[in-house]
Structures are given as structure tokens and as C-alpha cells.
Design a protein around this motif. Structure first.
Motif, short mmCIF file in Angstrom:
data_model
loop_
_atom_site.label_atom_id
_atom_site.label_comp_id
_atom_site.label_asym_id
_atom_site.label_seq_id
_atom_site.Cartn_x
_atom_site.Cartn_y
_atom_site.Cartn_z
N GLY A 1 62.42 52.33 63.98
CA GLY A 1 62.60 52.81 65.34
C GLY A 1 63.91 53.53 65.52
N SER B 1 57.47 49.94 65.51
CA SER B 1 57.86 50.99 64.59
C SER B 1 58.39 50.40 63.29
CB SER B 1 58.95 51.86 65.23
OG SER B 1 59.40 52.82 64.33
N ASP C 1 58.71 49.17 70.99
CA ASP C 1 59.76 49.50 70.02
C ASP C 1 59.65 48.62 68.78
OD1 ASP C 1 60.82 51.37 71.75
OD2 ASP C 1 62.35 50.02 72.54
N PRO D 1 56.15 54.53 69.27
CA PRO D 1 56.70 54.16 67.98
C PRO D 1 56.28 55.09 66.83
CG PRO D 1 54.94 52.65 68.59
CD PRO D 1 55.17 53.56 69.75
N ASP E 1 58.63 54.15 74.65
CA ASP E 1 59.04 55.13 73.66
C ASP E 1 58.03 55.01 72.53
OD1 ASP E 1 60.42 56.94 72.12
OD2 ASP E 1 61.94 55.51 71.47
#
Length: 177
Positions: free
Chosen positions: A168, A165, A162, A106, A104
Motif C-alpha cells: 500500500g 494491498s 488499505d 488497493p 483508496d
């Protein structure tokens, strides 16, 4: 000398040693595969140039064969010598922490990454990779190095993208206070 990820990776692992998953002074990569995956994210450049390139890091890796203080500059973060820290960080995050790699992302853009990164200072008195250096780029560099190892089949926690970030979503990144 010909600029080559293979030569670079062989040399830096010989000069600086393999990382063990924890913060270290000189170790930069887990193994040849981890190094090659990371090296593929940089521009080639020319051997010995200055900037975020394989050529800069390769020259520093060769220098590290006799002077281990060169390991940080030869490593993925560039040590502030082979590129500026946030430039290096964002190049690697944006190239690695992608949906295509099963992560995913960041940051929405490189500009968002740069803005976030600039909010972190680098602790020159600490280790280059330190998961406990909250609010410092050293912590982000640690989690980036861990995320890069995920592609190398190391079986290390895949959630490190993750952790990069500053926010996040509902969970703040690992380095944000």
C-alpha cells in the motif's frame, strides 16, 4: 427458486449466524445490511448454479440450514465452490474498495488484483477469515469482510481496504510479511 439477495441474506444469517468481528468457522456477515451490500457486488446467476453468483451462494445457504459445512461456500469468499477464491476476492475488492465508497483502491486494476491474489495460498487447515494468517488468502478474506462491513454502519475501522494491498505505497498491507 427465484434468485434473491433478500432470501439469500435472510437464509445465510439464519443458517450460519452473525459474525462478531473476529475469525469464526461458520459466520459470514455482520447483519442483513452487510450481507445485502456484499450481495449487490455479485452477478445474479441461476439458483444452484456453480460460480461466483448469488444463485450458487443462495443454494448453499439453504443447504447450510441443515449442514453448516456449507456456510463457507455460501459466504462471500465462495469457499472455492461458488467461484474461484481469487475471482471472488477481486470482484468484491474492485467493486467495493473504490474512491466512490471513500476508499483508496488497493489495486490499479482487476488484473493487478488477480496477480497479487495468486501470490497468496489458502490455508485449508485454518479459518476462512483469519487476520493472523499472514501470507494467506484467509487474511485477505478477513480484511475484505471487515471492509465490507464499513458500508453497513457498523463503525468498524474504515482502513481495511488499505489492508488488502500487498504494498500500500509506503505501508505494506496487513497480510503481507
Amino acid at each position: 427458486m427465484t434468485v434473491s439477495c433478500t432470501d439469500y441474506c435472510t437464509t445465510i444469517l439464519q443458517a450460519c449466524g452473525q459474525a462478531d468481528g473476529g475469525p469464526t468457522n461458520t459466520n459470514q456477515f455482520y447483519d442483513q445490511t452487510n450481507c445485502m451490500n456484499t450481495c449487490s457486488l455479485w452477478s445474479k446467476g441461476a439458483y444452484g448454479d456453480m460460480g461466483d453468483s448469488v444463485g450458487c451462494r443462495q443454494a448453499k445457504a439453504h443447504a447450510a440450514l441443515t449442514d453448516q459445512t456449507q456456510c463457507e461456500a455460501a459466504g462471500p469468499g465462495g469457499g472455492g465452490v461458488c467461484g474461484m477464491r481469487c475471482d471472488d476476492y477481486c470482484t468484491m475488492v474492485m467493486g467495493h474498495c473504490t474512491v466512490a465508497n471513500g476508499a483508496d483502491p488497493p489495486y490499479a486494476s482487476e488484473a493487478d488484483c488477480m496477480s497479487a491474489c495468486m501470490g497468496y495460498s489458502y490455508d485449508t487447515s485454518g479459518l476462512d477469515y483469519d487476520p493472523n494468517a499472514i501470507s494467506h488468502l484467509n487474511c485477505l478474506d478477513y480484511h475484505l469482510r471487515e471492509s465490507l462491513s464499513d458500508l453497513a454502519g457498523q463503525g468498524i475501522d474504515g482502513g481495511h481496504c488499505d489492508d488488502l494491498s500487498i504494498d500500500g505505497g509506503t505501508t505494506r498491507g496487513a497480510c503481507h510479511p
